[in-house]
Design a protein around this motif. Sequence first.
Motif, PDB file in Angstrom:
ATOM      1  N   VAL A 103      16.190   5.496   8.690  1.00 33.89           N
ATOM      2  CA  VAL A 103      15.591   4.816   7.546  1.00 33.89           C
ATOM      3  C   VAL A 103      16.416   5.103   6.305  1.00 33.89           C
ATOM      4  CG1 VAL A 103      13.235   4.703   8.415  1.00 33.89           C
ATOM      5  CG2 VAL A 103      13.985   6.742   7.201  1.00 33.89           C
ATOM      6  N   ALA A 104      16.498   4.118   5.431  1.00 32.36           N
ATOM      7  CA  ALA A 104      17.247   4.296   4.194  1.00 32.36           C
ATOM      8  C   ALA A 104      16.407   3.795   3.033  1.00 32.36           C
ATOM      9  CB  ALA A 104      18.565   3.533   4.240  1.00 32.36           C
ATOM     10  N   ASN A 105      16.570   4.451   1.912  1.00 33.60           N
ATOM     11  CA  ASN A 105      15.913   4.003   0.702  1.00 33.60           C
ATOM     12  C   ASN A 105      16.961   3.967  -0.405  1.00 33.60           C
ATOM     13  OD1 ASN A 105      14.079   3.438  -1.298  1.00 33.60           O
ATOM     14  ND2 ASN A 105      12.505   4.740  -0.407  1.00 33.60           N
ATOM     15  N   ASN A 106      17.228   2.769  -0.898  1.00 34.23           N
ATOM     16  CA  ASN A 106      18.245   2.577  -1.928  1.00 34.23           C
ATOM     17  C   ASN A 106      17.581   2.572  -3.300  1.00 34.23           C
ATOM     18  OD1 ASN A 106      20.554   1.878  -0.035  1.00 34.23           O
ATOM     19  ND2 ASN A 106      19.041   0.327   0.545  1.00 34.23           N
ATOM     20  N   VAL A 107      17.954   3.553  -4.142  1.00 28.11           N
ATOM     21  CA  VAL A 107      17.200   3.728  -5.380  1.00 28.11           C
ATOM     22  C   VAL A 107      17.585   2.747  -6.481  1.00 28.11           C
ATOM     23  CG1 VAL A 107      16.680   5.317  -7.246  1.00 28.11           C
ATOM     24  CG2 VAL A 107      16.548   6.101  -4.879  1.00 28.11           C
ATOM     25  N   HIS A 108      18.859   2.491  -6.685  1.00 27.73           N
ATOM     26  CA  HIS A 108      19.284   1.548  -7.718  1.00 27.73           C
ATOM     27  C   HIS A 108      18.713   1.845  -9.094  1.00 27.73           C
ATOM     28  CE1 HIS A 108      21.340  -0.704  -4.781  1.00 27.73           C
ATOM     29  NE2 HIS A 108      20.256  -1.133  -4.160  1.00 27.73           N
ATOM     30  N   VAL A 131       0.833  -1.208   0.000  1.00 30.18           N
ATOM     31  CA  VAL A 131       0.000   0.000   0.000  1.00 30.18           C
ATOM     32  C   VAL A 131       0.868   1.258   0.000  1.00 30.18           C
ATOM     33  CG1 VAL A 131      -1.713   1.336   1.294  1.00 30.18           C
ATOM     34  CG2 VAL A 131      -1.918  -1.155   1.154  1.00 30.18           C
ATOM     35  N   ILE A 132       1.878   1.248   0.844  1.00 29.89           N
ATOM     36  CA  ILE A 132       2.727   2.437   0.975  1.00 29.89           C
ATOM     37  C   ILE A 132       3.393   2.780  -0.347  1.00 29.89           C
ATOM     38  CG2 ILE A 132       4.829   3.316   2.060  1.00 29.89           C
ATOM     39  CD1 ILE A 132       3.864   1.494   4.494  1.00 29.89           C
ATOM     40  N   ARG A 133       3.837   1.757  -1.039  1.00 34.40           N
ATOM     41  CA  ARG A 133       4.489   2.045  -2.316  1.00 34.40           C
ATOM     42  C   ARG A 133       3.534   2.602  -3.362  1.00 34.40           C
ATOM     43  NH1 ARG A 133       7.686  -2.620  -1.384  1.00 34.40           N
ATOM     44  NH2 ARG A 133       6.117  -3.760  -2.562  1.00 34.40           N
ATOM     45  N   ARG A 134       2.237   2.369  -3.162  1.00 32.17           N
ATOM     46  CA  ARG A 134       1.286   2.961  -4.109  1.00 32.17           C
ATOM     47  C   ARG A 134       0.910   4.393  -3.746  1.00 32.17           C
ATOM     48  NH1 ARG A 134      -0.801  -2.400  -4.495  1.00 32.17           N
ATOM     49  NH2 ARG A 134      -2.181  -2.085  -2.735  1.00 32.17           N
ATOM     50  N   LEU A 135       1.146   4.787  -2.504  1.00 34.72           N
ATOM     51  CA  LEU A 135       0.685   6.116  -2.069  1.00 34.72           C
ATOM     52  C   LEU A 135       1.225   7.268  -2.920  1.00 34.72           C
ATOM     53  CD1 LEU A 135       0.604   5.984   1.836  1.00 34.72           C
ATOM     54  CD2 LEU A 135      -1.303   5.853   0.228  1.00 34.72           C
ATOM     55  N   PRO A 136       2.531   7.294  -3.217  1.00 30.61           N
ATOM     56  CA  PRO A 136       2.999   8.409  -4.032  1.00 30.61           C
ATOM     57  C   PRO A 136       2.288   8.478  -5.392  1.00 30.61           C
ATOM     58  CG  PRO A 136       4.854   7.297  -3.023  1.00 30.61           C
ATOM     59  CD  PRO A 136       3.645   6.433  -2.777  1.00 30.61           C
ATOM     60  N   GLY A 137       1.912   7.328  -5.922  1.00 27.87           N
ATOM     61  CA  GLY A 137       1.162   7.315  -7.170  1.00 27.87           C
ATOM     62  C   GLY A 137      -0.202   7.964  -7.006  1.00 27.87           C
ATOM     63  N   TYR A 138      -0.884   7.623  -5.926  1.00 28.24           N
ATOM     64  CA  TYR A 138      -2.162   8.293  -5.648  1.00 28.24           C
ATOM     65  C   TYR A 138      -1.956   9.792  -5.583  1.00 28.24           C
ATOM     66  CZ  TYR A 138      -4.468   3.869  -4.466  1.00 28.24           C
ATOM     67  OH  TYR A 138      -5.012   2.615  -4.513  1.00 28.24           O
ATOM     68  N   TYR A 139      -0.967  10.183  -4.831  1.00 30.98           N
ATOM     69  CA  TYR A 139      -0.685  11.609  -4.661  1.00 30.98           C
ATOM     70  C   TYR A 139      -0.473  12.271  -6.015  1.00 30.98           C
ATOM     71  CZ  TYR A 139       1.733  15.830  -3.155  1.00 30.98           C
ATOM     72  OH  TYR A 139       2.108  17.129  -2.962  1.00 30.98           O
ATOM     73  N   ARG A 140       0.319  11.637  -6.849  1.00 34.30           N
ATOM     74  CA  ARG A 140       0.635  12.179  -8.170  1.00 34.30           C
ATOM     75  C   ARG A 140      -0.606  12.320  -9.041  1.00 34.30           C
ATOM     76  NH1 ARG A 140       2.861   8.656 -11.388  1.00 34.30           N
ATOM     77  NH2 ARG A 140       3.779   7.493  -9.640  1.00 34.30           N
ATOM     78  N   ASN A 158       8.650   3.551 -15.970  1.00 29.27           N
ATOM     79  CA  ASN A 158       8.552   4.898 -15.407  1.00 29.27           C
ATOM     80  C   ASN A 158       9.229   4.927 -14.046  1.00 29.27           C
ATOM     81  OD1 ASN A 158       6.582   6.054 -17.478  1.00 29.27           O
ATOM     82  ND2 ASN A 158       5.475   4.246 -16.764  1.00 29.27           N
ATOM     83  N   VAL A 159      10.281   5.731 -13.913  1.00 32.18           N
ATOM     84  CA  VAL A 159      11.102   5.633 -12.719  1.00 32.18           C
ATOM     85  C   VAL A 159      10.527   6.374 -11.505  1.00 32.18           C
ATOM     86  CG1 VAL A 159      13.350   6.181 -11.722  1.00 32.18           C
ATOM     87  CG2 VAL A 159      13.213   5.110 -13.960  1.00 32.18           C
ATOM     88  N   HIS A 160       9.999   7.563 -11.687  1.00 32.74           N
ATOM     89  CA  HIS A 160       9.401   8.304 -10.567  1.00 32.74           C
ATOM     90  C   HIS A 160      10.323   8.447  -9.359  1.00 32.74           C
ATOM     91  CE1 HIS A 160       5.739   8.550 -12.717  1.00 32.74           C
ATOM     92  NE2 HIS A 160       5.472   7.266 -12.651  1.00 32.74           N
ATOM     93  N   LEU A 161      11.399   9.168  -9.570  1.00 37.91           N
ATOM     94  CA  LEU A 161      12.351   9.418  -8.487  1.00 37.91           C
ATOM     95  C   LEU A 161      11.692   9.955  -7.232  1.00 37.91           C
ATOM     96  CD1 LEU A 161      15.492  10.982 -10.164  1.00 37.91           C
ATOM     97  CD2 LEU A 161      15.194   8.738  -9.121  1.00 37.91           C
ATOM     98  N   THR A 162      10.769  10.874  -7.420  1.00 35.46           N
ATOM     99  CA  THR A 162      10.156  11.507  -6.262  1.00 35.46           C
ATOM    100  C   THR A 162       9.388  10.505  -5.404  1.00 35.46           C
ATOM    101  OG1 THR A 162       9.921  13.484  -7.614  1.00 35.46           O
ATOM    102  CG2 THR A 162       8.741  13.453  -5.531  1.00 35.46           C
ATOM    103  N   ASP A 163       8.797   9.514  -6.055  1.00 39.44           N
ATOM    104  CA  ASP A 163       8.039   8.520  -5.302  1.00 39.44           C
ATOM    105  C   ASP A 163       8.907   7.872  -4.224  1.00 39.44           C
ATOM    106  OD1 ASP A 163       6.104   9.147  -7.141  1.00 39.44           O
ATOM    107  OD2 ASP A 163       5.592   7.066  -7.633  1.00 39.44           O
ATOM    108  N   SER A 164      10.145   7.577  -4.576  1.00 37.22           N
ATOM    109  CA  SER A 164      10.996   6.912  -3.594  1.00 37.22           C
ATOM    110  C   SER A 164      11.341   7.843  -2.435  1.00 37.22           C
ATOM    111  CB  SER A 164      12.267   6.364  -4.250  1.00 37.22           C
ATOM    112  OG  SER A 164      13.054   7.414  -4.767  1.00 37.22           O
ATOM    113  N   LEU A 165      11.381   9.141  -2.717  1.00 36.32           N
ATOM    114  CA  LEU A 165      11.606  10.107  -1.630  1.00 36.32           C
ATOM    115  C   LEU A 165      10.394  10.164  -0.702  1.00 36.32           C
ATOM    116  CD1 LEU A 165      13.275  12.307  -0.266  1.00 36.32           C
ATOM    117  CD2 LEU A 165      12.320  13.941  -1.891  1.00 36.32           C
ATOM    118  N   LEU A 166       9.208  10.079  -1.290  1.00 37.37           N
ATOM    119  CA  LEU A 166       7.994  10.144  -0.463  1.00 37.37           C
ATOM    120  C   LEU A 166       7.844   8.892   0.401  1.00 37.37           C
ATOM    121  CD1 LEU A 166       5.355  11.853  -2.782  1.00 37.37           C
ATOM    122  CD2 LEU A 166       7.073  12.850  -1.290  1.00 37.37           C
TER     123      LEU A 166
END
Lengths: 222, 222
Positions: free
Chosen positions: A188-193, A10-19, B191-199
């Motif tokens: 917390v860390a987020n590794n983008v790769h 769910v959390i990973r979908r949230l930024p998409g909702y926001y967008r 679609n990479v969506h860099l900002t999503d990973s920041l959120l």
Amino acid sequence: MAAHRISDAVIRRLPGYYRYLRELEKIGITRISSQELGARMGLTASQIRQDINCFGTLGQQGYGYNVTELRSHIAGILGLGHKYKMVIAGAGNIGQAVAWYPGFSQRGFDPLAMFDVKPDLIGRVIRGVPVHNITELRPFLQEHPAEIGVVATPARVAQQVAQQMIEGGVRAIWNFAPLDLKVPPNVVANNVHLTDSLLVLTYRLHQMEQNEEAADANNPER
Amino acid sequence: MAAHRISDAVIRRLPGYYRYLRELEKIGITRISSQELGARMGLTASQIRQDINCFGTLGQQGYGYNVTELRSHIAGILGLGHKYKMVIAGAGNIGQAVAWYPGFSQRGFDPLAMFDVKPDLIGRVIRGVPVHNITELRPFLQEHPAEIGVVATPARVAQQVAQQMIEGGVRAIWNFAPLDLKVPPNVVANNVHLTDSLLVLTYRLHQMEQNEEAADANNPER
DNA sequence: TAGATTGTTAATCGATTAACAATC
DNA sequence: TAGATTGTTAATCGATTAACAATC
């Protein structure tokens, strides 16, 4: 009464909702049904209702969701609305891209400084953000606390740089170096790769081409 | 006998396997058990064996996996080992970062050219990659076919630029503009969506801080 | 051979989808 | 009121984990 933990899916979908909700606001749509939002986002209506219900009752039967209300609620859940101070290690392309990302400051992200080893970068001010010597990172954080650290250095030094950020009080690390950073439990860390997403792309391209060849073999042209 | 389709969950883990196996090679480890690899990657041994078995019998009972063999097999699945020609729309920081990404050329990615609208960029050669006027994108592709198109333009023009790439024969699009590109079924897009990973990062930061506050409230200091 | 570790089947867990009563 | 659409429960589907026989 800490409601059940929200799942990662769910959390990973949230930024998409926001967008998508911002986009709807921008084009002047004020209400939306789960059906319609799902069609736009490529999700099922059911999934959207389930997702949103994790956070309480935000819709209205027979009406749908108020776009602005829902967007602003999700923004709150994502921790937007706060101000976040950032330090950026590595003033190369990625570091600069982050320092300058359009809409960042508008969303509360405030890049304080970049840090690098290159003498020709140190001392410059790039798009309003000063570049300091990487050796200044630790002392700088003492003077100017920051919540978020961006690691945009070569992989070789990334873990060490992250370490300094953490010692300097950074609580969240956004990492672009191609390795998984190790952080203590209170960070917390987020590794983008970035490269990973390219490899998924080549995988799909490759598959698609193989399927086409197979189809051609079955349906030889004339 | 097209073996059952590989699930998306597995595919998204493949680049991680590739990355960790290269690392092992680099430090001179030649064999590894699912147990040990899992410990390093933060996965269960069981999951690793399941994942790898999607692609056939690559291990050996009582021994484990040969690092180089497994890495090279996964590379093949990911479509590495091919040469991929790339065009890059947008010669800003992201575009330049992609043009120059360390290890890219080594892995078969060959950036032919960047395209932009800015007069001060057009005509320059940045790290060996020439910048052309974006109006040249379509004709350039006629002369120089490319499989992969990178979209690193403002969101406003991204869909249109992608369109031109597709018309020019590009089959895979790596998109950094903050919207989901629409592509026909014979083209793949990521679609990479860099900002999503920041959120997602700010979400976790926010959660952590709230948990700490709650803990403090229950355990008032002194 | 004995020990290690895979390949693979079965069990569990979690996420997605379907269905429908509640209600605006 | 009637129609629309949510909130929510139940059913399904898929992914992860556990277990163990096969075998190097």
